[in-house]
Design a protein around this motif. Structure first.
Motif, short mmCIF file in Angstrom:
data_model
loop_
_atom_site.label_atom_id
_atom_site.label_comp_id
_atom_site.label_asym_id
_atom_site.label_seq_id
_atom_site.Cartn_x
_atom_site.Cartn_y
_atom_site.Cartn_z
N PRO A 134 3.58 27.17 -40.17
CA PRO A 134 2.29 26.44 -39.76
C PRO A 134 2.45 25.82 -38.38
N VAL A 135 3.46 25.84 -37.79
CA VAL A 135 3.75 24.95 -36.43
C VAL A 135 2.71 25.09 -35.32
N LEU A 136 2.78 26.71 -34.95
CA LEU A 136 1.75 26.98 -33.61
C LEU A 136 0.15 26.67 -34.19
N GLU A 137 -0.14 26.99 -35.15
CA GLU A 137 -1.55 26.77 -35.81
C GLU A 137 -1.65 25.13 -35.86
N GLY A 138 -0.62 24.50 -36.38
CA GLY A 138 -0.81 22.97 -36.14
C GLY A 138 -0.97 22.56 -34.74
N LEU A 139 -0.33 23.09 -33.76
CA LEU A 139 -0.71 22.57 -32.50
C LEU A 139 -1.72 23.16 -31.57
N ARG A 140 -2.38 24.20 -32.44
CA ARG A 140 -3.51 24.91 -31.85
C ARG A 140 -3.00 25.74 -30.57
N LEU A 141 -2.00 26.32 -30.67
CA LEU A 141 -1.49 27.18 -29.84
C LEU A 141 -1.22 28.85 -30.17
N PRO A 142 -1.45 29.77 -29.34
CA PRO A 142 -1.29 31.05 -29.76
C PRO A 142 0.30 31.59 -29.84
N LEU A 143 1.00 31.09 -29.03
CA LEU A 143 2.15 31.84 -28.86
C LEU A 143 3.30 31.03 -28.55
N GLY A 144 4.39 31.12 -28.81
CA GLY A 144 5.74 30.27 -28.76
C GLY A 144 7.00 31.07 -28.39
N ALA A 145 7.85 30.50 -27.89
CA ALA A 145 9.08 31.04 -27.76
C ALA A 145 10.35 30.45 -28.56
N VAL A 146 10.98 31.49 -29.08
CA VAL A 146 11.91 31.11 -30.13
C VAL A 146 13.48 30.89 -29.79
N THR B 48 -3.55 37.01 -38.51
CA THR B 48 -3.64 36.21 -37.29
C THR B 48 -4.95 36.52 -36.31
N LEU B 49 -5.39 35.85 -35.72
CA LEU B 49 -6.65 35.96 -34.99
C LEU B 49 -6.42 37.22 -33.93
N GLU B 50 -7.47 38.21 -34.13
CA GLU B 50 -7.26 39.35 -33.14
C GLU B 50 -7.18 39.06 -31.78
N GLU B 51 -7.85 38.06 -31.16
CA GLU B 51 -7.55 37.50 -29.95
C GLU B 51 -6.11 37.15 -29.62
N HIS B 52 -5.48 36.51 -30.72
CA HIS B 52 -4.17 36.16 -30.42
C HIS B 52 -3.10 37.19 -30.38
N LEU B 53 -3.49 38.48 -31.35
CA LEU B 53 -2.84 39.58 -31.28
C LEU B 53 -2.64 40.10 -29.87
N GLU B 54 -3.80 40.15 -29.51
CA GLU B 54 -4.11 40.86 -27.82
C GLU B 54 -3.18 40.18 -27.11
N SER C 166 0.30 32.32 -36.88
CA SER C 166 0.01 32.80 -38.26
C SER C 166 -1.02 32.06 -38.94
N LEU C 167 -2.25 32.49 -39.20
CA LEU C 167 -3.34 31.79 -39.75
C LEU C 167 -3.13 31.35 -41.19
N ARG C 168 -3.09 29.81 -41.28
CA ARG C 168 -2.67 28.94 -42.88
C ARG C 168 -1.20 29.20 -42.89
N GLY C 169 -0.36 29.55 -41.80
CA GLY C 169 1.25 29.68 -41.85
C GLY C 169 1.65 30.62 -42.98
N ILE C 170 0.80 31.42 -43.63
CA ILE C 170 1.09 32.52 -44.86
C ILE C 170 1.67 33.58 -44.17
N SER C 171 2.62 33.96 -45.04
CA SER C 171 3.35 35.37 -44.90
C SER C 171 3.77 35.90 -46.15
N HIS C 172 4.29 37.13 -45.92
CA HIS C 172 4.75 37.73 -47.55
C HIS C 172 3.66 37.63 -48.36
N ASN C 173 2.33 37.98 -48.01
CA ASN C 173 1.03 37.82 -49.09
C ASN C 173 -0.05 38.46 -48.32
N LYS C 174 -1.06 39.17 -49.14
CA LYS C 174 -1.88 40.13 -48.55
C LYS C 174 -3.07 39.17 -47.67
N ILE C 175 -3.01 37.88 -47.61
CA ILE C 175 -3.74 37.04 -46.89
C ILE C 175 -3.28 36.78 -45.68
#
Length: 412
Positions: free
Chosen positions: A195-207, A387-393, A375-384
């Motif tokens: 949930p970190v990037l969503e909480g910061l309202r940022l689309p991308l981050g460097a790991v 990621t917003l399509e504009e963020h995927l682009e 990641s929306l809602r910070g959720i993965s390993h789940n059918k829900i």
């Protein structure tokens, strides 16, 4: 100057979802028919490029675009998923990398300054056999064939037999180390899964790197007894000891600032009319600091021993797998952030809690970096998972710019 087509990546992700998913989510579990279908989906698209495609002795799939230099830029990901998984985890990395490979091929007329390779690592998830990063660890050299030979899925199928069904011999897997011989840099894009990037309202981050992981089985041994005739105060209930331990891991995680998870529990004899004689659980512990990670595991063993003794039981421990905290290359982290800032106004640096193949490549000595997309809602390993399509682009564009910077970095 040619540019990638991020919309094509999104369309291919949706097509892969339709091919290998169902109403419960993605079903691309490693070495199953759906996983094989996903591989064929990728191969069909690679056939449109002047690349050499082969499967290495561990079962990793490589597409190589030969360049003027034998020094290599690797872009990696994984097509396998957990059962009922999301539509982006792993396959976004591969299909975005495919789009970058297309752009590089078009820009340089099939002959880039350095060799560029796309890799689909086999069984990153470890969902079937409990051992993550199978394919990348074979390439990195952190791979024990004897330990791998002991692994079985819940249906009793061995890893060795599952590999044979897809044309791979387990004993040959360490030969995959040859694939990293000329690797000069490794890039991996991934959804954040948190949930970190969503909480910061940022689309991308460097790991910055991946946390260390200790993964073990803990087995409590009690005494089977009739559930109707055995008084509560004389039971040697292995499940009671395990249940108390399951609560204690939250205290451990808070104490050290890490995370602990009991991911599976198996009881024997496993019938409603018997006190549990044997209770086996899996424990996953993660921390960015190696000393804290080691201390968490020591405290976990002490707690399990205490609860076993209090319940008249015994306990045994077995290693599943572990990896130390891995920090990524500082210069490539800078390049990743610079690439992000070319497509969005703000970036953020963050560690990765989940494991990734990038960690294995990095500890093999290859300069490595990862790029995260929100990641929306910070959720993965789940059918829900979504990621917003504009963020995927945006993430495809940022990965492409990072690849250009990595090529220049390798050439210097």
């Amino acid at each position: 100057m040619t540019t990638p087509n991020p919309r094509r990546t999104i369309d291919e992700l949706k097509a892969l979802r339709a091919l290998t998913g169902d109403e419960n989510g993605a079903q691309r579990v490693a070495f199953t028919d759906k996983w094989v279908a996903a591989r064929e989906f990728l191969k069909e698209r690679l056939a449109e490029l002047p690349v050499e495609v082969h499967t290495d002795p561990a079962g990793n799939l490589w597409a190589t675009l030969r360049g003027d230099s034998e020094r290599e830029l690797l872009i990696g990901g994984h097509l396998d998923s957990v059962p009922n998984g999301g539509w982006l985890d792993g396959c976004l990395n591969v299909l975005a990398g495919l789009e970058v490979l297309r752009r590089i091929n078009a820009q340089y007329g099939g002959k880039p300054p350095v060799t560029v390779r796309l890799v689909d690592w086999a069984d990153e998830e470890g969902a079937r056999f409990g051992r993550s990063l199978y394919g990348s660890s074979a390439a990195s050299g952190y791979f024990d064939v004897d330990q791998m030979a002991k692994l079985h899925d819940r249906d009793g199928v061995s890893l060795a037999d599952a590999l044979l069904k897809v044309g791979v011999t387990l004993a040959d897997a360490p030969q995959a180390q040859a694939e990293l011989k000329h690797a000069a840099a490794y890039l991996e894009l991934h959804i954040e899964q948190g949930p970190v990037l969503e909480g910061l309202r940022l689309p991308l981050g460097a790991v910055l790197g991946t946390v260390g992981v200790e993964r073990h089985t803990i087995t409590f041994h009690g005494q089977a007894a009739h559930s109707g005739s055995t008084p509560m105060n004389v039971r040697r209930d292995a499940f009671l000891a395990a249940g108390r331990f399951g609560q204690e891991i939250y205290t451990l995680a808070e104490r050290y600032g890490g995370v602990c998870t009991v991911g599976s529990v198996k009881t024997l004899p496993g019938i409603v009319t018997s006190v549990v004689e044997t209770c086996e659980l899996t424990l996953d512990q993660r921390h960015l600091n190696a000393e804290s990670l080691a201390a968490m595991w020591q405290d976990a063993q002490a707690a399990a021993t205490r609860f076993a003794e209090e319940g008249g039981c015994t306990v045994t421990f077995a290693d599943l797998w572990k990896i130390e905290p891995i920090l990524f290359d500082p210069e490539l982290i800078d390049a990743c952030e610079a690439s992000i800032l070319e497509v969005v106004p703000t970036s953020h640096r963050l560690p990765s809690g989940p494991l990734h193949d990038a960690a294995e490549v990095a500890r093999a000595g290859v300069p490595t970096v990862m790029l995260f997309v929100q990641s929306l809602r910070g959720i993965s390993h789940n059918k829900i998972e979504d990621t917003l399509e504009e963020h995927l682009e945006l993430c495809v564009l940022a990965l492409d710019k990072l690849a250009d910077k990595a090529v220049a970095w390798i050439k210097r």
